[in-house]
Design a protein around this motif. Structure first.
Motif, PDB file in Angstrom:
ATOM      1  N   TYR A   1       9.532  14.883   0.649  1.00 34.51           N
ATOM      2  CA  TYR A   1       9.504  13.409   0.638  1.00 34.51           C
ATOM      3  C   TYR A   1       8.215  12.881   1.269  1.00 34.51           C
ATOM      4  CZ  TYR A   1      11.206   8.663   1.876  1.00 34.51           C
ATOM      5  OH  TYR A   1      11.360   7.311   2.012  1.00 34.51           O
ATOM      6  N   ALA A   2       7.918  13.344   2.484  1.00 36.68           N
ATOM      7  CA  ALA A   2       6.762  12.828   3.212  1.00 36.68           C
ATOM      8  C   ALA A   2       5.455  13.129   2.489  1.00 36.68           C
ATOM      9  CB  ALA A   2       6.726  13.413   4.630  1.00 36.68           C
ATOM     10  N   ASP A   3       5.294  14.382   2.040  1.00 37.88           N
ATOM     11  CA  ASP A   3       4.059  14.759   1.337  1.00 37.88           C
ATOM     12  C   ASP A   3       3.933  14.022   0.010  1.00 37.88           C
ATOM     13  OD1 ASP A   3       4.145  18.274   2.359  1.00 37.88           O
ATOM     14  OD2 ASP A   3       3.431  16.460   3.379  1.00 37.88           O
ATOM     15  N   GLY A   4       5.062  13.837  -0.673  1.00 39.97           N
ATOM     16  CA  GLY A   4       5.040  13.117  -1.939  1.00 39.97           C
ATOM     17  C   GLY A   4       4.632  11.675  -1.756  1.00 39.97           C
ATOM     18  N   LEU A   5       5.200  11.017  -0.735  1.00 42.25           N
ATOM     19  CA  LEU A   5       4.848   9.618  -0.451  1.00 42.25           C
ATOM     20  C   LEU A   5       3.360   9.500  -0.152  1.00 42.25           C
ATOM     21  CD1 LEU A   5       5.649   6.668   0.087  1.00 42.25           C
ATOM     22  CD2 LEU A   5       6.191   7.347   2.437  1.00 42.25           C
ATOM     23  N   ASN A   6       2.845  10.400   0.674  1.00 44.54           N
ATOM     24  CA  ASN A   6       1.418  10.356   1.030  1.00 44.54           C
ATOM     25  C   ASN A   6       0.528  10.544  -0.200  1.00 44.54           C
ATOM     26  OD1 ASN A   6       2.084   9.984   3.695  1.00 44.54           O
ATOM     27  ND2 ASN A   6       1.902  12.147   4.241  1.00 44.54           N
ATOM     28  N   LEU A   7       0.932  11.446  -1.095  1.00 45.12           N
ATOM     29  CA  LEU A   7       0.149  11.675  -2.321  1.00 45.12           C
ATOM     30  C   LEU A   7       0.101  10.420  -3.188  1.00 45.12           C
ATOM     31  CD1 LEU A   7       0.979  15.203  -3.793  1.00 45.12           C
ATOM     32  CD2 LEU A   7      -1.208  14.373  -2.920  1.00 45.12           C
ATOM     33  N   ILE A   8       1.254   9.776  -3.328  1.00 47.14           N
ATOM     34  CA  ILE A   8       1.326   8.572  -4.162  1.00 47.14           C
ATOM     35  C   ILE A   8       0.433   7.468  -3.598  1.00 47.14           C
ATOM     36  CG2 ILE A   8       2.849   6.732  -4.988  1.00 47.14           C
ATOM     37  CD1 ILE A   8       5.134   8.830  -4.882  1.00 47.14           C
ATOM     38  N   LEU A   9       0.526   7.251  -2.285  1.00 49.66           N
ATOM     39  CA  LEU A   9      -0.268   6.188  -1.659  1.00 49.66           C
ATOM     40  C   LEU A   9      -1.763   6.505  -1.694  1.00 49.66           C
ATOM     41  CD1 LEU A   9       1.968   5.312   1.436  1.00 49.66           C
ATOM     42  CD2 LEU A   9       1.972   4.293  -0.850  1.00 49.66           C
ATOM     43  N   GLU A  10      -2.097   7.787  -1.621  1.00 49.44           N
ATOM     44  CA  GLU A  10      -3.507   8.188  -1.612  1.00 49.44           C
ATOM     45  C   GLU A  10      -4.145   8.137  -2.996  1.00 49.44           C
ATOM     46  OE1 GLU A  10      -4.151  12.056  -0.022  1.00 49.44           O
ATOM     47  OE2 GLU A  10      -6.310  12.043  -0.401  1.00 49.44           O
ATOM     48  N   HIS A  11      -3.417   8.574  -4.029  1.00 49.33           N
ATOM     49  CA  HIS A  11      -4.015   8.735  -5.354  1.00 49.33           C
ATOM     50  C   HIS A  11      -3.597   7.673  -6.373  1.00 49.33           C
ATOM     51  CE1 HIS A  11      -5.786  12.610  -4.351  1.00 49.33           C
ATOM     52  NE2 HIS A  11      -4.641  12.963  -3.781  1.00 49.33           N
ATOM     53  N   SER A  12      -2.553   6.886  -6.065  1.00 50.15           N
ATOM     54  CA  SER A  12      -2.073   5.836  -6.983  1.00 50.15           C
ATOM     55  C   SER A  12      -1.903   6.346  -8.414  1.00 50.15           C
ATOM     56  CB  SER A  12      -3.046   4.646  -6.966  1.00 50.15           C
ATOM     57  OG  SER A  12      -3.144   4.095  -5.682  1.00 50.15           O
TER      58      SER A  12
ATOM     59  N   LEU B   1      16.344   9.528  -4.454  1.00 48.35           N
ATOM     60  CA  LEU B   1      15.931   8.244  -5.028  1.00 48.35           C
ATOM     61  C   LEU B   1      15.417   7.297  -3.954  1.00 48.35           C
ATOM     62  CD1 LEU B   1      18.884   7.829  -7.532  1.00 48.35           C
ATOM     63  CD2 LEU B   1      16.486   7.996  -8.165  1.00 48.35           C
ATOM     64  N   GLY B   2      15.708   7.614  -2.698  1.00 52.37           N
ATOM     65  CA  GLY B   2      15.216   6.781  -1.600  1.00 52.37           C
ATOM     66  C   GLY B   2      13.697   6.699  -1.555  1.00 52.37           C
ATOM     67  N   LEU B   3      13.015   7.695  -2.124  1.00 51.50           N
ATOM     68  CA  LEU B   3      11.550   7.662  -2.164  1.00 51.50           C
ATOM     69  C   LEU B   3      11.068   6.457  -2.968  1.00 51.50           C
ATOM     70  CD1 LEU B   3       8.781   8.932  -1.636  1.00 51.50           C
ATOM     71  CD2 LEU B   3       9.118  10.364  -3.645  1.00 51.50           C
ATOM     72  N   ILE B   4      11.784   6.131  -4.037  1.00 53.07           N
ATOM     73  CA  ILE B   4      11.406   4.969  -4.859  1.00 53.07           C
ATOM     74  C   ILE B   4      11.535   3.700  -4.037  1.00 53.07           C
ATOM     75  CG2 ILE B   4      11.901   3.681  -6.971  1.00 53.07           C
ATOM     76  CD1 ILE B   4      13.077   6.241  -8.145  1.00 53.07           C
ATOM     77  N   ASN B   5      12.624   3.603  -3.289  1.00 56.35           N
ATOM     78  CA  ASN B   5      12.841   2.440  -2.435  1.00 56.35           C
ATOM     79  C   ASN B   5      11.698   2.287  -1.429  1.00 56.35           C
ATOM     80  OD1 ASN B   5      14.409   0.238  -1.506  1.00 56.35           O
ATOM     81  ND2 ASN B   5      15.188   1.488   0.161  1.00 56.35           N
ATOM     82  N   GLU B   6      11.222   3.413  -0.889  1.00 50.24           N
ATOM     83  CA  GLU B   6      10.138   3.380   0.095  1.00 50.24           C
ATOM     84  C   GLU B   6       8.838   2.858  -0.521  1.00 50.24           C
ATOM     85  OE1 GLU B   6      10.547   3.741   3.126  1.00 50.24           O
ATOM     86  OE2 GLU B   6       8.666   4.300   4.081  1.00 50.24           O
ATOM     87  N   LEU B   7       8.603   3.156  -1.799  1.00 52.11           N
ATOM     88  CA  LEU B   7       7.362   2.724  -2.448  1.00 52.11           C
ATOM     89  C   LEU B   7       7.239   1.205  -2.481  1.00 52.11           C
ATOM     90  CD1 LEU B   7       7.156   5.192  -5.492  1.00 52.11           C
ATOM     91  CD2 LEU B   7       5.914   5.304  -3.316  1.00 52.11           C
ATOM     92  N   TYR B   8       8.380   0.505  -2.555  1.00 51.90           N
ATOM     93  CA  TYR B   8       8.340  -0.954  -2.611  1.00 51.90           C
ATOM     94  C   TYR B   8       7.816  -1.564  -1.311  1.00 51.90           C
ATOM     95  CZ  TYR B   8      10.711  -1.245  -7.100  1.00 51.90           C
ATOM     96  OH  TYR B   8      11.022  -1.157  -8.429  1.00 51.90           O
ATOM     97  N   ARG B   9       7.818  -0.776  -0.244  1.00 51.37           N
ATOM     98  CA  ARG B   9       7.285  -1.286   1.024  1.00 51.37           C
ATOM     99  C   ARG B   9       5.764  -1.350   1.005  1.00 51.37           C
ATOM    100  NH1 ARG B   9       9.004   1.784   6.064  1.00 51.37           N
ATOM    101  NH2 ARG B   9       7.771   0.075   6.919  1.00 51.37           N
ATOM    102  N   TYR B  10       5.137  -0.530   0.156  1.00 46.98           N
ATOM    103  CA  TYR B  10       3.684  -0.410   0.200  1.00 46.98           C
ATOM    104  C   TYR B  10       2.976  -0.827  -1.081  1.00 46.98           C
ATOM    105  CZ  TYR B  10       4.980   2.658   4.105  1.00 46.98           C
ATOM    106  OH  TYR B  10       5.511   3.164   5.256  1.00 46.98           O
ATOM    107  N   LEU B  11       3.662  -0.775  -2.214  1.00 51.32           N
ATOM    108  CA  LEU B  11       2.984  -0.987  -3.490  1.00 51.32           C
ATOM    109  C   LEU B  11       3.498  -2.230  -4.207  1.00 51.32           C
ATOM    110  CD1 LEU B  11       3.025   2.682  -4.858  1.00 51.32           C
ATOM    111  CD2 LEU B  11       1.206   1.550  -3.552  1.00 51.32           C
TER     112      LEU B  11
END
Length: 293
Positions: A37-48, A67-77
């Motif tokens: 989860y953590a590494d995936g979130l960082n990759l998404i935020l870094e590379h868009s 699926l909580g990872l998707i919810n987390e993306l709404y905080r940043y993107l």
């Protein structure tokens, strides 16, 4: 249409299989992969990336993939990448629908299934481009829908109605997302609850108590983690035992580590492990129509 993509999966063999199939598409550009989860979130935020292949039922539960990872993306993107779920379980598909994922592929991923997913993404992008290019009344439709949300339909100006073809009006109205309704099912009993009426969820061993704004409490025989996985904003987990509806928060006291519920004497504690989520709530309030005294 070129799509940069990443793969988030705790099973490295599955990562390689998915990549091997995706490499056969000239439209797909591999960026990287992650196993948690953590590494995936960082990759998404870094590379868009434009596209994400996401496992939501990991072999290694410590990876925290869900699926909580998707919810987390709404905080940043502002714009969420297209997400294709890749998992071995069919019974998670219904939950994934609530997160508006682009597609749901069963493992092992088959080339023909990925072809269908890419074609659907292409078609969706193509329709959007044609619609914008060939329909100058698009802005008027948007204004109409916005006006409809804030006034009674009968009060909408006749000028607005005449400027927009009825078929466009109907299409715009039908595409408006309906409010979320939770169905709590137990032995043939179907209890329907408007999500907007839920103040908070409280864990009770292997069940969850759902507290409503009218003071009523409904018990669901699902764990709190289950609800965390299927719900998105404004529902935010702040404690091992609580998920809170951000819209019912009247006060946050960081010194005492508690949140207060509107129009009640209820105080909900938040824990250090979820302090980041509470900070996100405070930031969310500050980014709205907000005045700090």
């Amino acid at each position: 249409m070129n799509l940069s993509y990443i793969i988030i999966d705790d099973d490295q063999e599955s990562v390689l299989k998915t990549k091997a199939i995706a490499d056969g598409f000239s439209e797909l550009d591999f960026v990287a992969s992650a196993n948690s989860y953590a590494d995936g979130l960082n990759l998404i935020l870094e590379h868009s990336p434009k596209l994400i292949f996401l496992e939501i039922d990991p072999v290694d539960k410590k990876s925290n993939l869900s699926l909580g990872l998707i919810n987390e993306l709404y905080r940043y993107l502002t714009v969420i990448p297209k997400i294709i779920i890749t998992t071995a379980k069919k019974d998670l598909a219904f939950e994934a629908i609530h997160y508006e994922v682009a597609d749901y592929l069963l493992k092992p991923v088959q080339r023909i299934d990925l072809i269908k997913s890419i074609l659907k993404l292409k078609k969706s992008a193509g329709e959007d481009e044609v619609f914008i290019a060939k329909n100058p009344v698009l802005d008027k439709i948007s204004d109409f829908i916005e006006e409809r949300e804030t006034t009674d339909l009968d009060k909408i100006s006749e000028t607005s109605k005449k400027q927009i073809p009825p078929s466009f009006i109907q299409k715009g109205i039908s595409n408006m997302e309906p409010p979320l309704v939770l169905c709590i099912k137990s032995y043939g009993d179907y209890r329907y609850i408007d999500a907007k009426d839920i103040c908070y969820f409280q864990a009770d061993n292997n069940s969850t108590d759902i507290h409503l704004n009218n003071g009523e409490m409904v018990t669901a025989f699902k764990t709190l983690k289950h609800f965390e996985g299927i719900l998105s904003h404004p529902f935010i987990r702040i404690h091992n035992s609580y998920i809170l509806n951000r819209d019912y928060i009247s006060r946050i006291h960081t010194g005492n580590a508690v949140c207060y519920i509107k129009n009640t004497a209820t105080k909900i504690p938040f824990s250090k492990s979820y302090k980041e989520n509470v900070d996100g709530i405070i930031s969310d309030f500050a980014n709205g129509n907000y005045l700090e005294i």
